[in-house]
Design a protein around this motif. Structure first.
Motif, PDB file in Angstrom:
ATOM      1  N   UNK A  34       0.836  -1.200   0.000  1.00 56.07           N
ATOM      2  CA  UNK A  34       0.000   0.000   0.000  1.00 56.07           C
ATOM      3  C   UNK A  34       0.866   1.243   0.000  1.00 56.07           C
ATOM      4  N   UNK A  35       0.428   2.272  -0.704  1.00 55.94           N
ATOM      5  CA  UNK A  35       1.148   3.537  -0.684  1.00 55.94           C
ATOM      6  C   UNK A  35       2.493   3.479  -1.384  1.00 55.94           C
ATOM      7  N   UNK A  36       2.563   2.747  -2.503  1.00 55.21           N
ATOM      8  CA  UNK A  36       3.810   2.660  -3.239  1.00 55.21           C
ATOM      9  C   UNK A  36       4.071   3.906  -4.070  1.00 55.21           C
ATOM     10  N   UNK A  37       5.218   3.907  -4.720  1.00 55.33           N
ATOM     11  CA  UNK A  37       5.622   5.073  -5.513  1.00 55.33           C
ATOM     12  C   UNK A  37       4.645   5.364  -6.649  1.00 55.33           C
ATOM     13  N   UNK A  38       3.937   4.328  -7.106  1.00 51.71           N
ATOM     14  CA  UNK A  38       3.003   4.541  -8.211  1.00 51.71           C
ATOM     15  C   UNK A  38       1.843   5.443  -7.818  1.00 51.71           C
ATOM     16  N   UNK A  39       1.636   5.645  -6.510  1.00 53.54           N
ATOM     17  CA  UNK A  39       0.543   6.503  -6.063  1.00 53.54           C
ATOM     18  C   UNK A  39       0.961   7.969  -5.951  1.00 53.54           C
ATOM     19  N   UNK A  40       2.232   8.270  -6.157  1.00 54.44           N
ATOM     20  CA  UNK A  40       2.712   9.641  -6.019  1.00 54.44           C
ATOM     21  C   UNK A  40       2.014  10.576  -6.999  1.00 54.44           C
TER      22      UNK A  40
END
Length: 498
Positions: A391-397
């Motif tokens: 959850x909350x990986x770099x792809x969510x930036x």
């Protein structure tokens, strides 16, 4: 004079170490990473500097007290404190916005009336009066005293004096923050303003007790503060105060075990195989880490508050921007989600991934120390994400950057580069599994939001920091340090500061 081993160099642990050293004890701090401060870290690149942990300081009196009690130089001689005004700017889902003045009830009422319509400010002002009552009822037992042996009194008693509300021929009183919003504030935007204080800790307002009204009250009553140079400067000042009082630090030194003899601690074991003797051990670590250190021994007795595992973490995006920070820009802007239900489902774990359009906090400090020159700006974006693997990986930036464009028009055209700090980075800094963040202690809810006592079943072992009483947050960390020092210096009869 006792030998005291402190595990971890987080803010609560250092606060305890400084106080214990002043009391005449020999204090050694063992920190597995190469620096101090716990979550208060800094990232620097190309002349830009960013806090990667908390960016604002509530209730600075806690840290003022530490500096008064541990030396001649007050806090203001060691760091530059700046009161942030407005306290925050809020961009709501319907397009309206409001700048909330810092520590001014009259100013807040006027601002809300102007932005949201006549009567909105009065409803919020009346809510703050009730929140003050909740604060007065819980301040000492939740923050300033060791956790009561009869902690169930706090668990069962709702401190918030909710307004009676007639619903379906019955009189009801709000028991959660969501119900306060629906029955007392009666405006989706005021509700979003209220609930943002719970969301910042990953709390679902639908089941967060009404007594959590103390969270916005603390900010309103005591103001919101910034430390010039970033909050990492506060960690530096506390570390330097520890050194000045004779505290020893061993960085890059991992404690792998707590040794005991005859039901009492005897010292700590280090990763290199050596052992250090100590009459007392102060552990500033997450519950899972403490379990490993004691090798499965009982730390909490039957009937005590169980260790709380965090359910939320934070995703942080650091933005290096070309162009000067516009005059009059708010230090903090909260961009509220347009899909409250999706965000709450994501935080509660019923959704498979973090919310696509989360509530995002945008920090834009007016601080020349953070930028290479006046023609650049350093901006920090944060959103709460579930504390679970993946959850909350770099792809969510990108989702945070898109949301932040509401607060910074033309953001992408100004962007030089960005860095992302995920829950995995939080775990690396703090040791908490999945980067979980501890919440402040709150009354009611059956004790679900209380934290374990600073004392343990093992004689001489104490716990400090966000994972023990009084819970997470910078003020709470400083208070936990004061409580642990008092319990060691004065013994079990210690009842808190007066």
């Amino acid at each position: 004079m006792a030998r005291i081993a402190v595990i971890g160099a987080g803010m609560g642990a250092m606060a305890a170490a400084a106080r214990l050293a002043v009391a005449g004890h020999r204090v050694a701090v063992y920190e597995r990473t190469e620096t101090y401060g716990g979550a208060l870290r800094r990232f620097e690149r190309d002349g830009f500097a960013f806090d990667t942990g908390p960016g604002l300081l509530p209730l600075p009196a806690v840290w003022r007290d530490l500096f008064v009690k541990t030396g001649r130089e007050p806090l203001e001689e060691c760091v530059e404190l700046v009161q942030v005004d407005p306290s925050s700017r809020h961009l709501f889902a319907d397009g309206t916005e409001v700048a909330v003045p810092n520590a001014s009830r009259a100013g807040v009422v006027a601002a809300l009336d102007e932005a949201l319509g006549r009567g909105a400010g009065q409803r919020w002002g009346d809510f703050l009066v009730r929140a003050r009552d909740a604060w007065d009822r819980t301040r000492r037992p939740l923050l300033e005293e060791p956790l009561w042996a009869d902690w169930r009194v706090l668990a069962e008693r709702e401190p918030y004096p909710a307004v009676p509300h007639k619903r379906l021929l019955r009189t009801r009183r709000a028991g959660t923050l969501a119900e306060i919003g629906a029955w007392e504030l009666r405006d989706a935007r005021l509700t979003a303003l209220l609930e943002s204080h719970a969301l910042a800790w990953g709390l679902d307002p639908r089941d967060t007790p009404a007594g959590a009204a103390v969270l916005p009250y603390m900010e309103h009553a005591f103001g919101t503060w910034y430390v010039r140079g970033g909050l990492r400067e506060l960690a530096r000042a506390v570390h330097e105060r520890c050194l000045a009082r004779g505290v020893g630090f061993r960085f890059g030194t991992e404690v792998t075990g707590i040794t005991g003899k005859d039901g009492r601690v005897a010292g700590v074991e280090l990763a290199d195989g050596t052992a250090e003797e100590a009459e007392y051990v102060v552990a500033g670590v997450a519950p899972g880490v403490l379990d490993r250190l004691v090798g499965g021994a009982a730390v909490r007795g039957d009937g005590e508050v169980p260790a709380r595992r965090g359910t939320a973490s934070r995703l942080t995006v650091l933005l290096a921007l070309r162009g000067a920070r516009p005059a009059g820009t708010a230090h903090r802007t909260v961009v509220h989600t347009p899909d409250r239900e999706a965000e709450l489902e994501a935080l509660s774990g019923t959704a498979p991934r973090p919310a696509a359009r989360p509530t995002v906090t945008v920090l834009r400090p007016d601080d020349p120390r953070l930028v290479p020159d006046a023609e650049h700006e350093a901006v920090t974006l944060t959103a709460v994400v579930p504390a679970r693997p993946g959850a909350g990986g770099r792809e969510h930036a990108e989702e945070l950057i898109t949301a932040a464009e509401r607060a910074l028009p033309g953001l992408r055209d100004r962007l030089l580069w960005h860095e992302v700090r995920t829950p995995a980075d939080v775990e690396g800094a703090t040791g908490a599994a999945d980067g979980a963040i501890p919440v402040p202690a709150l009354a009611a809810a059956g004790g679900r939001l209380l934290h374990p006592s600073n004392t343990t079943c093992l004689g001489g072992l104490f716990t400090v920091g966000g994972w023990s009483h009084p819970g997470g947050g910078l003020p709470h960390a400083g208070m936990s340090g004061a409580l642990v020092a008092g319990l060691i210096v004065e013994g079990p009869g210690f009842r808190g500061s007066r």
